[in-house]
Design a protein around this motif. Structure first.
Motif, PDB file in Angstrom:
ATOM      1  N   UNK A 142      -3.914  -7.698  12.308  1.00  0.00           N
ATOM      2  CA  UNK A 142      -3.640  -6.947  11.076  1.00  0.00           C
ATOM      3  C   UNK A 142      -3.749  -5.451  11.368  1.00  0.00           C
ATOM      4  N   UNK A 143      -2.678  -4.856  11.868  1.00  0.00           N
ATOM      5  CA  UNK A 143      -2.747  -3.470  12.344  1.00  0.00           C
ATOM      6  C   UNK A 143      -3.020  -2.448  11.248  1.00  0.00           C
ATOM      7  N   UNK A 144      -2.463  -2.637  10.045  1.00  0.00           N
ATOM      8  CA  UNK A 144      -2.683  -1.649   8.992  1.00  0.00           C
ATOM      9  C   UNK A 144      -4.108  -1.722   8.471  1.00  0.00           C
ATOM     10  N   UNK A 145      -4.649  -2.925   8.364  1.00  0.00           N
ATOM     11  CA  UNK A 145      -6.045  -3.048   7.952  1.00  0.00           C
ATOM     12  C   UNK A 145      -6.955  -2.340   8.948  1.00  0.00           C
ATOM     13  N   UNK A 181      -9.252   8.674  14.069  1.00  0.00           N
ATOM     14  CA  UNK A 181      -7.934   9.265  13.834  1.00  0.00           C
ATOM     15  C   UNK A 181      -6.908   8.748  14.835  1.00  0.00           C
ATOM     16  N   UNK A 182      -7.285   8.689  16.114  1.00  0.00           N
ATOM     17  CA  UNK A 182      -6.346   8.230  17.135  1.00  0.00           C
ATOM     18  C   UNK A 182      -6.014   6.751  16.958  1.00  0.00           C
ATOM     19  N   UNK A 183      -7.013   5.937  16.676  1.00  0.00           N
ATOM     20  CA  UNK A 183      -6.781   4.507  16.474  1.00  0.00           C
ATOM     21  C   UNK A 183      -5.891   4.285  15.256  1.00  0.00           C
ATOM     22  N   UNK A 184      -6.186   4.994  14.175  1.00  0.00           N
ATOM     23  CA  UNK A 184      -5.410   4.847  12.953  1.00  0.00           C
ATOM     24  C   UNK A 184      -3.955   5.227  13.177  1.00  0.00           C
ATOM     25  N   UNK A 185      -3.723   6.363  13.837  1.00  0.00           N
ATOM     26  CA  UNK A 185      -2.354   6.824  14.055  1.00  0.00           C
ATOM     27  C   UNK A 185      -1.573   5.873  14.955  1.00  0.00           C
ATOM     28  N   UNK A 186      -2.220   5.353  16.007  1.00  0.00           N
ATOM     29  CA  UNK A 186      -1.516   4.477  16.944  1.00  0.00           C
ATOM     30  C   UNK A 186      -1.036   3.205  16.263  1.00  0.00           C
ATOM     31  N   UNK A 187      -1.907   2.566  15.481  1.00  0.00           N
ATOM     32  CA  UNK A 187      -1.535   1.280  14.900  1.00  0.00           C
ATOM     33  C   UNK A 187      -0.699   1.434  13.633  1.00  0.00           C
ATOM     34  N   UNK A 188      -0.906   2.504  12.881  1.00  0.00           N
ATOM     35  CA  UNK A 188      -0.047   2.747  11.723  1.00  0.00           C
ATOM     36  C   UNK A 188       1.381   3.033  12.176  1.00  0.00           C
ATOM     37  N   UNK A 189       1.523   3.852  13.221  1.00  0.00           N
ATOM     38  CA  UNK A 189       2.856   4.143  13.738  1.00  0.00           C
ATOM     39  C   UNK A 189       3.542   2.912  14.297  1.00  0.00           C
ATOM     40  N   UNK A 192       4.715   0.633  11.469  1.00  0.00           N
ATOM     41  CA  UNK A 192       5.902   1.192  10.831  1.00  0.00           C
ATOM     42  C   UNK A 192       7.143   0.874  11.664  1.00  0.00           C
ATOM     43  N   UNK A 193       7.051   1.037  12.978  1.00  0.00           N
ATOM     44  CA  UNK A 193       8.188   0.762  13.846  1.00  0.00           C
ATOM     45  C   UNK A 193       8.539  -0.716  13.889  1.00  0.00           C
ATOM     46  N   UNK A 194       7.542  -1.570  13.728  1.00  0.00           N
ATOM     47  CA  UNK A 194       7.796  -3.009  13.781  1.00  0.00           C
ATOM     48  C   UNK A 194       8.434  -3.541  12.500  1.00  0.00           C
ATOM     49  N   UNK A 195       8.083  -2.983  11.362  1.00  0.00           N
ATOM     50  CA  UNK A 195       8.462  -3.589  10.089  1.00  0.00           C
ATOM     51  C   UNK A 195       9.553  -2.835   9.334  1.00  0.00           C
ATOM     52  N   UNK A 196       9.870  -1.622   9.752  1.00  0.00           N
ATOM     53  CA  UNK A 196      10.938  -0.865   9.098  1.00  0.00           C
ATOM     54  C   UNK A 196      12.181  -0.913   9.986  1.00  0.00           C
ATOM     55  N   UNK A 197      13.342  -1.226   9.436  1.00  0.00           N
ATOM     56  CA  UNK A 197      14.570  -1.261  10.242  1.00  0.00           C
ATOM     57  C   UNK A 197      14.793   0.051  10.974  1.00  0.00           C
ATOM     58  N   UNK A 255      -1.526  -6.065   0.290  1.00  0.00           N
ATOM     59  CA  UNK A 255      -0.432  -5.728   1.203  1.00  0.00           C
ATOM     60  C   UNK A 255      -0.942  -5.031   2.456  1.00  0.00           C
ATOM     61  N   UNK A 256      -2.048  -4.286   2.336  1.00  0.00           N
ATOM     62  CA  UNK A 256      -2.640  -3.599   3.481  1.00  0.00           C
ATOM     63  C   UNK A 256      -3.385  -4.598   4.369  1.00  0.00           C
ATOM     64  N   UNK A 257      -4.134  -5.490   3.747  1.00  0.00           N
ATOM     65  CA  UNK A 257      -4.950  -6.428   4.508  1.00  0.00           C
ATOM     66  C   UNK A 257      -4.109  -7.507   5.193  1.00  0.00           C
ATOM     67  N   UNK A 258      -2.989  -7.888   4.608  1.00  0.00           N
ATOM     68  CA  UNK A 258      -2.249  -9.053   5.079  1.00  0.00           C
ATOM     69  C   UNK A 258      -1.141  -8.735   6.075  1.00  0.00           C
ATOM     70  N   UNK A 259      -0.736  -7.476   6.191  1.00  0.00           N
ATOM     71  CA  UNK A 259       0.363  -7.163   7.105  1.00  0.00           C
ATOM     72  C   UNK A 259      -0.040  -7.532   8.529  1.00  0.00           C
TER      73      UNK A 259
END
Length: 287
Positions: A142-145, A181-189, A192-197, A255-259
């Motif tokens: 769960x990368x966003x969580x 900050x670094x962990x958050x940015x890496x997995x949020x980015x 985003x790349x995985x789930x957005x066309x 939606x944040x926990x389950x992605x």
């Protein structure tokens, strides 16, 4: 891994930079250091001038308004994007704005001058490097969580300054915040790349950036007057409390926990993004 390395490269230079700036300010003057900083942008200009990218003709009949609407529809289609974007909008306004305005003044007064502020910011950079290294090779379910949970330490530097703690504790708080900050940015980015066309990724990122940084100037402008009105410690204490509560509130969104992490297979991206990728995106991949 690429996202983690990208953040790692940026973080590495932020370790020596603030420490060196603090020493130079102590040895010369703030004006000299700002002048050196301004001159350093020449290196960026040269690098950008030498950058060569393949030209992409604009699609016929498409306007900026059309692209904006297309990006907004895609943004709204992913329910986890709204709470995480709002979180960072207010982090920039209520947390980092006051910290960057009030922090240098209080730390310089209580912990040993400009060099102390440089040490704190170098600690933040060191934490960012550690967070980047820790992110390499990781594939959380769960990368966003995880990304949001990593922001729970963002308010620690504000709390440490508000409490007037020694320099060692201030630097340790900055290390924790930088790591998160670094962990958050890496997995949020990555999420985003995985789930957005692919064909809509830049538009969604633009909306994210516009929202996340639009309120930052207000935070910078209001930090000083608020500190004068209610006290610097009160402003930073509120920033620390708000940062923690906001992260917990965002984690409460299903939606944040389950992605989940979208697996990438040889020959192309897998998971949800593969099914959503547009014809425009496929053309980019083919090139």
């Amino acid at each position: 891994n690429a996202n983690a390395l990208f953040g790692l490269a940026a973080s590495a230079t932020s370790i020596a930079g603030p420490a060196l700036a603090g020493l130079l300010i102590a040895a010369t003057s703030p004006g000299v250091v700002i002048a050196v900083d301004a001159a350093s942008y020449a290196a960026s200009v040269i690098a950008l001038a030498r950058l060569r990218l393949p030209a992409r003709p604009r699609a016929a009949g498409r306007s900026v308004r059309h692209d904006l609407g297309d990006g907004w529809r895609e943004f709204r289609a992913h329910r986890w994007l709204m709470p995480t974007t709002v979180q960072f909008t207010f982090i920039n306004m209520l947390v980092w704005g006051p910290f960057l305005i009030i922090g240098p003044l209080l730390i310089s007064r209580s912990a040993g001058g400009p060099a102390a502020w440089g040490a704190v910011m170098a600690g933040y950079g060191a934490g960012s490097v550690a967070g980047g290294l820790a992110s390499l090779g990781r594939r959380p379910r769960r990368p966003i969580a995880l990304s949001v949970a990593a922001t729970l330490g963002y308010g620690l530097p504000c709390a440490a300054v508000a409490l007037g703690t020694p320099l060692a504790i201030l630097a340790a708080a900055a290390v924790v915040a930088g790591t998160g900050s670094a962990i958050s940015a890496a997995f949020a980015g990555t999420a985003l790349q995985q789930h957005v066309p692919l064909g809509r990724l830049a538009r969604v990122r633009s909306i994210q950036s516009l929202a996340a940084f639009s309120a930052a100037p207000a935070g910078l402008a209001l930090a000083g007057p608020l500190a004068a009105a209610v006290g610097a410690g009160t402003v930073l204490g509120f920033a620390a409390a708000w940062s923690t509560c906001a992260a917990l509130a965002v984690l409460a969104f299903p939606s944040v926990r389950r992605l989940r992490w979208a697996a990438v297979r040889a020959g192309g991206a897998g998971g949800q993004a593969a099914g959503e990728r547009s014809a425009e995106g496929q053309a980019v991949l083919a090139r």
